[in-house]
Design a protein around this motif. Structure first.
Motif, mmCIF file in Angstrom:
data_model
loop_
_atom_site.group_PDB
_atom_site.id
_atom_site.type_symbol
_atom_site.label_atom_id
_atom_site.label_comp_id
_atom_site.label_asym_id
_atom_site.label_seq_id
_atom_site.Cartn_x
_atom_site.Cartn_y
_atom_site.Cartn_z
ATOM 1 N N VAL A 1 -10.747 1.720 -3.731
ATOM 2 C CA VAL A 1 -11.021 2.299 -5.050
ATOM 3 C C VAL A 1 -9.790 2.282 -5.959
ATOM 4 N N ASN A 2 -8.615 2.060 -5.378
ATOM 5 C CA ASN A 2 -7.364 1.959 -6.132
ATOM 6 C C ASN A 2 -6.511 0.897 -5.480
ATOM 7 N N LEU A 3 -5.362 0.564 -6.134
ATOM 8 C CA LEU A 3 -4.413 -0.323 -5.458
ATOM 9 C C LEU A 3 -3.383 0.538 -4.739
ATOM 10 N N GLY A 4 -3.393 0.446 -3.411
ATOM 11 C CA GLY A 4 -2.423 1.209 -2.623
ATOM 12 C C GLY A 4 -1.604 0.283 -1.745
ATOM 13 N N PHE A 5 -1.086 0.832 -0.665
ATOM 14 C CA PHE A 5 -0.122 0.116 0.178
ATOM 15 C C PHE A 5 -0.475 0.342 1.648
ATOM 16 N N ASN A 6 0.162 -0.419 2.521
ATOM 17 C CA ASN A 6 0.138 -0.009 3.924
ATOM 18 C C ASN A 6 1.402 0.799 4.186
ATOM 19 N N LEU B 1 -4.917 8.182 -0.319
ATOM 20 C CA LEU B 1 -5.472 6.876 -0.678
ATOM 21 C C LEU B 1 -4.381 5.810 -0.777
ATOM 22 N N LEU B 2 -3.284 6.185 -1.428
ATOM 23 C CA LEU B 2 -2.200 5.219 -1.642
ATOM 24 C C LEU B 2 -1.586 4.749 -0.332
ATOM 25 N N ARG B 3 -1.634 5.610 0.676
ATOM 26 C CA ARG B 3 -1.053 5.303 1.989
ATOM 27 C C ARG B 3 -1.819 4.168 2.685
ATOM 28 N N THR B 4 -3.107 4.027 2.370
ATOM 29 C CA THR B 4 -3.940 3.014 3.057
ATOM 30 C C THR B 4 -4.622 2.101 2.050
ATOM 31 N N HIS B 5 -3.819 1.379 1.258
ATOM 32 C CA HIS B 5 -4.337 0.343 0.353
ATOM 33 C C HIS B 5 -5.266 0.863 -0.742
ATOM 34 N N GLY B 6 -5.431 2.161 -0.885
ATOM 35 C CA GLY B 6 -6.441 2.674 -1.815
ATOM 36 C C GLY B 6 -7.837 2.595 -1.229
#
Ligand SMILES: *Cc1c(COP(=O)(O)O)cnc(C)c1O
Length: 400
Positions: free
Chosen positions: A244-249, A218-223
């Motif tokens: 659903v979460n704050l992730g990143f690209n 999830l974190l790998r793709t913006h959540g």
């Protein structure tokens, strides 16, 4: 005695040799071309193929590939639950990323000293730094040789800490017959060109913990997720996804993933040749009293990433810098791994004081990383050995 090139003599070789370089063959080139001609340049089938391959090679249940080793460490820390106010213990004798990832989470890196013989983090030093704020340990497999993971795992179990293994140096290494990637709670790899296996850039997070793995993905793709079972609300249709979460690209391209997968086909070959070179170096240097070699522990079946010579400065007239420069003049271009992380101005500004890890600090004054890479010929190895001997011979103290 041969006159040093730095004093106007002839260098041991005409062309420069660097401490590391990538090895790319025709298969690697074709693997990238194949992707260029395909439908997907990113988020395509090469990602899952590479992840499966990493699981097969290491025996880990789950792997996620992403943009680089640093992003791998970052999401590993978040997945491990590291938050503001927490402390994470790591070694200062590593690349800045091993501690920066802790800062990204608002937590505090705590540096534990190294074992002066293996140069890996000392388990007793880890234990002495544990407080009620400690959440995790980041153990780095320095030069490719695993840290003392049995003892570190035991400490982590007793204090309920997550063990993150920074395996940027140690892909292809086994510890007591278990491949790196399948030992710690979470392991990260880097595929930067100086590392054993490269994609130009690239990283991976391996784990046997399903929950950690799902968080990393999830974190790998913006959540953002498209998985129906992860959605909080009813789907609006085929196009629907939710953050659903704050992730990143932190995605990696299929071009890179394909190259890394092709490189991994050569892992055994890389290990065999690098082990040959290490054996040649060990033999050449073992009887030089002005040099100490990194201790090899029998538990680690190591695919060596770096070869480091430690100078016995007491037996030499000159500093490490002079020897480094003299080797460069002989066309042997070395490096130094590493400057203790807390020496950097950014860390000093945060209040880290020199003196906290005396073994690492002492080692730093004495080390030089000499060339080690797959495509070195035996002649290259001999040139490095001749240059090291020549330089040491010129600068050693003599008892007249
Ligand atoms: C290279 C390296 C990293 C970072 O990897 P990148 O792919 O460059 O982000 C982290 N830790 C160690 C020990 C490394 O050598």
């Amino acid at each position: 005695m041969a006159r040093l090139a730095i004093d106007g003599g002839d260098p041991v070789r005409e062309t420069k040799i660097h401490y590391s370089r990538q090895y790319i063959d025709e298969d690697d080139i074709q693997s990238v071309i194949e992707v260029l001609k395909s439908e997907y340049l990113t988020c395509g089938p090469k990602i899952a193929e590479l992840e499966k391959k990493l699981c097969n090679i290491t025996g880990a249940a789950y792997s996620a590939v992403l943009s680089n080793g640093t992003s791998a460490l970052h999401v590993a820390c978040i997945a491990a639950g590291i938050k503001e106010g927490d402390e994470v213990i790591t070694t200062p004798m590593t690349f800045a990323a091993s501690a920066n990832c802790v800062l990204y989470c608002g937590a505090k890196p705590i540096f534990a000293d190294i074992n002066p013989e293996t140069y890996n983090i000392d388990p007793a030093a880890i234990e002495s730094k544990i407080t009620e704020k400690t959440k995790a340990v980041i153990a780095v497999d320095f030069t490719g040789q695993v840290a003392e993971l049995d003892r570190i795992k035991d400490i982590c179990q007793r204090y309920h800490l997550v063990l993150i293994e920074d395996g940027a140096h140690s892909i292809g290494t086994k510890y007591k017959d278990i491949p790196v990637g399948n030992i710690s709670d979470i392991t990260t790899f880097s595929f930067h060109p100086v590392k054993t296996v490269t994609g130009g850039e690239g990283g991976a997070v391996l784990t046997n913990n399903k929950e950690f793995h799902q968080r990393v993905k999830l974190l790998r793709t913006h959540g953002i997720t498209r998985e129906v079972k992860e959605l909080k609300n009813a789907s609006h249709g085929e196009w629907y996804y939710e953050q659903v979460n704050l992730g990143f690209n932190y995605r990696i391209t299929d071009l890179q993933a394909s190259l890394i997968a092709s490189q991994l086909n050569k892992l055994d070959k890389f290990k065999q040749r690098k082990t040959e070179i290490v054996t040649l170096y060990n033999k050449a240097f073992k009887d030089i009293p002005e040099i100490v070699l990194q201790k090899e522990i029998p538990e680690s079946d190591t695919l060596r990433h770096l070869y480091i010579i430690q100078l016995v400065l007491e037996k030499l007239h000159v500093s490490r810098k002079q020897i480094f420069n003299a080797l460069a003049a002989e066309n042997i271009c070395c490096n130094v791994h590493y400057i203790p992380i807390y020496y950097f101005p950014y860390y000093q500004r945060m209040g880290y004081k020199k003196g906290i890890c005396p073994n690492a600090e002492k080692l730093y004054e004495r080390i030089i990383t000499i060339p080690l890479f797959y495509s070195m010929t035996n002649n290259d190895v001999q040139d490095v050995v001749r240059a090291v001997r020549k330089v040491i011979d010129n600068y050693k103290k003599r008892n007249l």
